[in-house]
Write a protein that holds these residues in place. Sequence first.
Motif, mmCIF file in Angstrom:
data_model
loop_
_atom_site.group_PDB
_atom_site.id
_atom_site.type_symbol
_atom_site.label_atom_id
_atom_site.label_comp_id
_atom_site.label_asym_id
_atom_site.label_seq_id
_atom_site.Cartn_x
_atom_site.Cartn_y
_atom_site.Cartn_z
ATOM 1 N N PRO A 77 0.768 -1.181 0.091
ATOM 2 C CA PRO A 77 0.064 -0.176 -0.016
ATOM 3 C C PRO A 77 0.887 1.227 0.042
ATOM 4 C CG PRO A 77 -0.200 -1.007 2.055
ATOM 5 C CD PRO A 77 0.479 -2.201 1.221
ATOM 6 N N ARG A 78 0.359 2.105 -0.882
ATOM 7 C CA ARG A 78 1.086 3.766 -0.699
ATOM 8 C C ARG A 78 1.245 4.049 0.941
ATOM 9 N NH1 ARG A 78 1.638 7.099 -4.581
ATOM 10 N NH2 ARG A 78 2.988 5.289 -5.324
ATOM 11 N N LEU A 79 -0.182 4.051 1.375
ATOM 12 C CA LEU A 79 -0.257 4.639 2.826
ATOM 13 C C LEU A 79 -1.131 3.649 3.507
ATOM 14 C CD1 LEU A 79 -0.187 6.997 4.764
ATOM 15 C CD2 LEU A 79 -2.471 7.479 3.893
ATOM 16 N N ARG A 80 -0.348 3.437 4.760
ATOM 17 C CA ARG A 80 -1.111 2.538 5.812
ATOM 18 C C ARG A 80 -1.084 3.072 7.238
ATOM 19 N NH1 ARG A 80 -2.914 -2.605 7.584
ATOM 20 N NH2 ARG A 80 -1.866 -2.788 9.628
ATOM 21 N N MET A 81 -2.332 3.924 7.691
ATOM 22 C CA MET A 81 -2.302 4.295 8.856
ATOM 23 C C MET A 81 -2.888 3.053 9.593
ATOM 24 S SD MET A 81 -3.626 7.902 8.195
ATOM 25 C CE MET A 81 -2.794 8.848 9.619
ATOM 26 N N ALA A 82 -2.335 2.638 10.657
ATOM 27 C CA ALA A 82 -3.111 1.747 11.762
ATOM 28 C C ALA A 82 -3.204 2.064 13.008
ATOM 29 C CB ALA A 82 -2.368 0.367 11.479
ATOM 30 N N ARG A 83 -4.378 1.854 13.602
ATOM 31 C CA ARG A 83 -4.800 1.891 15.118
ATOM 32 C C ARG A 83 -4.313 3.323 15.526
ATOM 33 N NH1 ARG A 83 -1.572 -1.989 14.716
ATOM 34 N NH2 ARG A 83 -0.254 -1.058 16.266
ATOM 35 N N LYS A 133 -4.776 15.898 9.533
ATOM 36 C CA LYS A 133 -3.987 16.797 10.297
ATOM 37 C C LYS A 133 -2.591 16.027 10.707
ATOM 38 C CE LYS A 133 -5.831 20.969 10.870
ATOM 39 N NZ LYS A 133 -6.023 22.263 11.784
ATOM 40 N N ILE A 134 -2.814 14.771 11.302
ATOM 41 C CA ILE A 134 -1.839 13.883 11.541
ATOM 42 C C ILE A 134 -0.896 13.458 10.752
ATOM 43 C CG2 ILE A 134 -1.337 11.629 12.560
ATOM 44 C CD1 ILE A 134 -3.599 12.081 14.515
ATOM 45 N N LEU A 135 -1.775 13.030 9.476
ATOM 46 C CA LEU A 135 -0.980 12.631 8.467
ATOM 47 C C LEU A 135 0.103 13.704 7.676
ATOM 48 C CD1 LEU A 135 -0.338 10.436 6.387
ATOM 49 C CD2 LEU A 135 -2.284 11.147 4.836
ATOM 50 N N SER A 136 -0.589 14.971 7.730
ATOM 51 C CA SER A 136 0.068 15.983 7.123
ATOM 52 C C SER A 136 1.074 16.693 8.160
ATOM 53 C CB SER A 136 -0.917 16.972 6.534
ATOM 54 O OG SER A 136 -1.843 17.672 7.399
ATOM 55 N N GLY A 137 1.040 16.200 9.397
ATOM 56 C CA GLY A 137 2.167 16.514 10.299
ATOM 57 C C GLY A 137 1.707 17.746 11.275
ATOM 58 N N ALA A 138 0.338 18.273 11.047
ATOM 59 C CA ALA A 138 0.107 19.057 12.048
ATOM 60 C C ALA A 138 -0.145 18.767 13.529
ATOM 61 C CB ALA A 138 -1.060 19.885 11.577
ATOM 62 N N TYR A 139 -0.678 17.657 13.670
ATOM 63 C CA TYR A 139 -0.728 17.014 15.046
ATOM 64 C C TYR A 139 -0.007 15.653 14.992
ATOM 65 C CZ TYR A 139 -5.196 19.742 15.567
ATOM 66 O OH TYR A 139 -6.001 20.604 15.582
ATOM 67 N N ARG A 140 0.405 15.389 16.114
ATOM 68 C CA ARG A 140 1.343 14.093 16.063
ATOM 69 C C ARG A 140 0.357 13.096 16.894
ATOM 70 N NH1 ARG A 140 7.477 14.023 17.752
ATOM 71 N NH2 ARG A 140 7.295 15.694 16.009
ATOM 72 N N PRO A 191 4.851 19.798 9.507
ATOM 73 C CA PRO A 191 4.091 19.835 8.174
ATOM 74 C C PRO A 191 5.219 19.851 7.080
ATOM 75 C CG PRO A 191 3.205 21.426 9.742
ATOM 76 C CD PRO A 191 4.289 20.768 10.339
ATOM 77 N N LEU A 192 6.440 20.602 7.366
ATOM 78 C CA LEU A 192 7.456 20.543 6.467
ATOM 79 C C LEU A 192 7.854 19.110 5.902
ATOM 80 C CD1 LEU A 192 9.563 23.548 7.016
ATOM 81 C CD2 LEU A 192 8.330 23.130 5.185
ATOM 82 N N HIS A 193 8.030 18.412 7.024
ATOM 83 C CA HIS A 193 8.711 16.999 6.931
ATOM 84 C C HIS A 193 7.727 15.975 6.191
ATOM 85 C CE1 HIS A 193 9.340 12.650 8.752
ATOM 86 N NE2 HIS A 193 10.377 13.064 7.870
ATOM 87 N N ALA A 194 6.326 16.242 6.500
ATOM 88 C CA ALA A 194 5.361 15.444 5.753
ATOM 89 C C ALA A 194 5.289 16.008 4.474
ATOM 90 C CB ALA A 194 3.845 15.600 6.379
ATOM 91 N N ARG A 195 5.575 17.141 4.137
ATOM 92 C CA ARG A 195 5.287 17.741 2.589
ATOM 93 C C ARG A 195 6.575 17.110 1.935
ATOM 94 N NH1 ARG A 195 6.316 24.158 2.054
ATOM 95 N NH2 ARG A 195 8.459 23.273 1.499
ATOM 96 N N PRO A 205 4.129 14.802 -5.163
ATOM 97 C CA PRO A 205 3.636 14.097 -4.013
ATOM 98 C C PRO A 205 3.234 12.609 -4.161
ATOM 99 C CG PRO A 205 1.910 15.178 -5.046
ATOM 100 C CD PRO A 205 3.182 15.725 -5.700
ATOM 101 N N ARG A 206 3.244 11.865 -3.177
ATOM 102 C CA ARG A 206 2.780 10.374 -3.247
ATOM 103 C C ARG A 206 1.525 10.227 -2.830
ATOM 104 N NH1 ARG A 206 7.717 6.943 -0.416
ATOM 105 N NH2 ARG A 206 8.154 8.807 0.737
ATOM 106 N N VAL A 207 1.014 11.020 -1.840
ATOM 107 C CA VAL A 207 -0.407 11.467 -1.304
ATOM 108 C C VAL A 207 -0.792 12.495 -1.688
ATOM 109 C CG1 VAL A 207 -1.884 10.475 0.509
ATOM 110 C CG2 VAL A 207 0.143 9.139 0.179
ATOM 111 N N LEU A 208 -1.918 12.836 -2.144
ATOM 112 C CA LEU A 208 -2.528 14.178 -2.304
ATOM 113 C C LEU A 208 -3.819 13.824 -1.504
ATOM 114 C CD1 LEU A 208 -2.415 16.957 -3.806
ATOM 115 C CD2 LEU A 208 -3.732 15.873 -5.760
#
Lengths: 513, 351
Positions: A18-24, A63-70, A88-92, A175-178
């Motif tokens: 998967p390109r992206l996998r967010m779990a739990r 926001k978690i995915l784009s780095g605004a929240y942890r 946010p910069l790192h996510a970008r 981007p890999r994920v938009l």
Amino acid sequence: MVLSSLSDSGVATDPSVPRLRMARVAKSFGATQALRGVTLEVAPGEVHTLIGENGAGKSTLMKILSGAYRADEGTIELDGEPFVPRGPLHARDSGIAMIYQELNLVPDLTVEENIMLGEEPRRWGVIQIQKLRSRARAALDQLEHAEVGLSTPVYQLGIAEQQLVEIARALIRQPRVLIMDEPTSSLTQVDVERLFLVIERLKAQGVSVIYISHFLEECQRVCDRYTVLRDGASVGSGELASASLDQIIRLMVGREMKAIYPRIEHALGEPVLSCRDLRGRNKPKSVSLTLRRGEIYGIAGLVGAGRTETLRTCFGLDAVRGGVIEVGQEVRTRTTPRERLRQGVGLLSENRKEEGLLLNQSIADNLTLTRFEPFSRGGFISRSRQVAVTQEWIEKLGVRTAGPGQLIGELSGGNQQKVAIGRLLHHDASVLLFDEPTRGIDVGSKAQVYRLIGELAAEGKAILFVSSYLPELLGVCDTIGVMCRGVLQEARPVSEWNEPDILAVAVGQEENH
Amino acid sequence: MSRTSLPLPSDRKKIIRQNTGDVTDKHSRTRRSVLWRWANTLGPLFGLALVTGLFALSEELRPIFFTGGNAKLILTQTVIVAIGALGMTLVIVGGGIDLSAGSVVALTSVVAASLLVQSVPPVLVFFLTVLTGALIGLINGSVITLLRMMPFIVTLGMMGIARGSAKWLGNNQTVNPEANGLNRIMEPENPLELFPLPTGVWIAVFLAIVTMMVMRHTVFGRYVFAIGSNEDTARLCGIPVQRQKILIYTLAGMFFGIAGVMQYSRLTQGDPTVAIGLELEIIAAVVIGGASLNGGSGSIMGTMIGALIMAVLKSGSSQMNWPTYMQEIIIGVVIILAVALDRFRQSKMDR
């Protein structure tokens, strides 16, 4: 271009990973658990829709995915590799791009400057115009929208073109994920179609898209798979092709009505406010309703459906472009808030901090601002009597405060809201326009607000109640009308509504099919 | 994407923080805020005491600085700034700014002088001069509200217009009328004693008390605070925002007109080049007095003390024989210090 650069940088394009996998993924703010174990999986080149009611946790997750929240808990993997966004910069830089509901362009800069903002090719600190232009051009070409002029200032563009610029800007960073948050909410039907073509192209280039929209039928057209969030948890996902709208709506709603809605007996009387085919500058497009004495009339609908605008237009804050408003026996369509207040109509703003209250003034001034008469004579205010009157309201409404002189900005959200409502009660308004009266206040205060609304109706006041939270509308109102795209679709007694039906009307299901 | 445009979650975070904080430290926070509000009123007074106290440290200054005559001098010198600052407080609390104050003082002083030259009775001159100021304020307020322009720009323009008009009216010269009643308003009768104070001082005190009452105890006063605090809320609450703002600038113009009469009286002539930069001194007095340029806060008491602080500083430094550039530097530092303290206080309250 995106595809080639992706393989250049050695990122796997194996479709089985998967390109992206967010779990739990879990996240809490203070005592509120915003996310409680969300799982989201998106394949390369897949358009995935994230579905859920307002407050279900979609924004927090993104926001978690784009780095605004942890995130507090859980893992994220990008192309099979662990990914912990540091900001946010790192996510970008890791290939997560987000396009917000409200566009973030600099209006006075040109299209090419906006596209390349922060990524300007430069040598010795001087921008290399030619290089900048060709890269901006390449990005726009990728969207096959070469007609947008590179040197046009952005403020001259329409909303749809601005959105293209925003997307092009995201593409520059490969981007890999938009992530697209409500991309169609301000677009016309034609522009929506064009956006869908753009999404198809991005998809063909291997970009994964997370598409957030309230309009389910849109999602069905453009998306491959879905994940439904409810109360901060993922409650279902699958292929959109094999799911019906009803199924998805049931997943979205799926909760029990709670018993925090007191039913206080009240009788309906004569009409006190009626609108016929009311039209505003942009929204509402057509609203007809009749509000009776003692009635609690709920207006449901999605964000951007024009509910707030309807209240503001009724109150004289927004311009009226057509139709008729009648208050009591008095037909007065175009007017001012001052005049409406004189007629006994009061508005509770959805935006307590920005508009509803004078944050750096006292409770006393905030509560009595619209009506100093009971304790003033000839323009002179008796401060001691003002304080006494305020104190009475503080006790009646159960506001927790040090006293009438305390600055309102120092109170909690729930107590601020009680003062804001108290202002309307002190004004003795008989028609109350409540815009999201329970937004951002705790559960205890919410229950108090519901009880208060019931009591007010029992006293013979008429209440127009806008809310994005369906259970409270169903729990409190006598009548509910549903708005979709600026039009008040239909109103029925509350007993004839349930959540799936309201959602179906709100997302325009019946309208489009 | 430097700006996040999804306000809800961060909003919620703030609210949650407030809610949880509310239970545990509500009481202490309340007490603290009451304390800080006292600091709001006492701050400028403390500043005044500090400034005066510093001059008291000097052995040689003490015998001349702490005399009735010097106090009278300081009070008399404060009058023009103080009266101008009353109008400016209205404007600033109402969320605006008026840069034309100094020029309007100059223009109205020339108007007064010119009318006196024409042998208009002094009482009538007083009223006509004040009316001139009010008229300029009316123009300022109307342009600002009806054309929706920034007060800064409009009054910057008016600053030039009024100054130019003053020079035009005075034919680029000072206007010198015969001796008359208005000349005596600012005249110290017995320069060595505190009393009797010049009429101008009493007028300033009277106006300050009236304005203080208006700001605190009238519907209009509450509206000024409401508009300066949040214009959207004011509109939502049915306050006729435009009308009130025009009224604010008109009243301010009226105060500048009165200050113009004082200016005339002090020089006993109309000088079109007088009071250059006075608007900044006036704004400084308001700001030292605790008003916020964001609007919605400030007090007449604070402003008056602010004006006094500057007068004491000037008087003290000139009697210490410090060069004027030193005074300028000191006043600059005081302005920044006062506002820095204010910021500090605000950040305490926001917590």
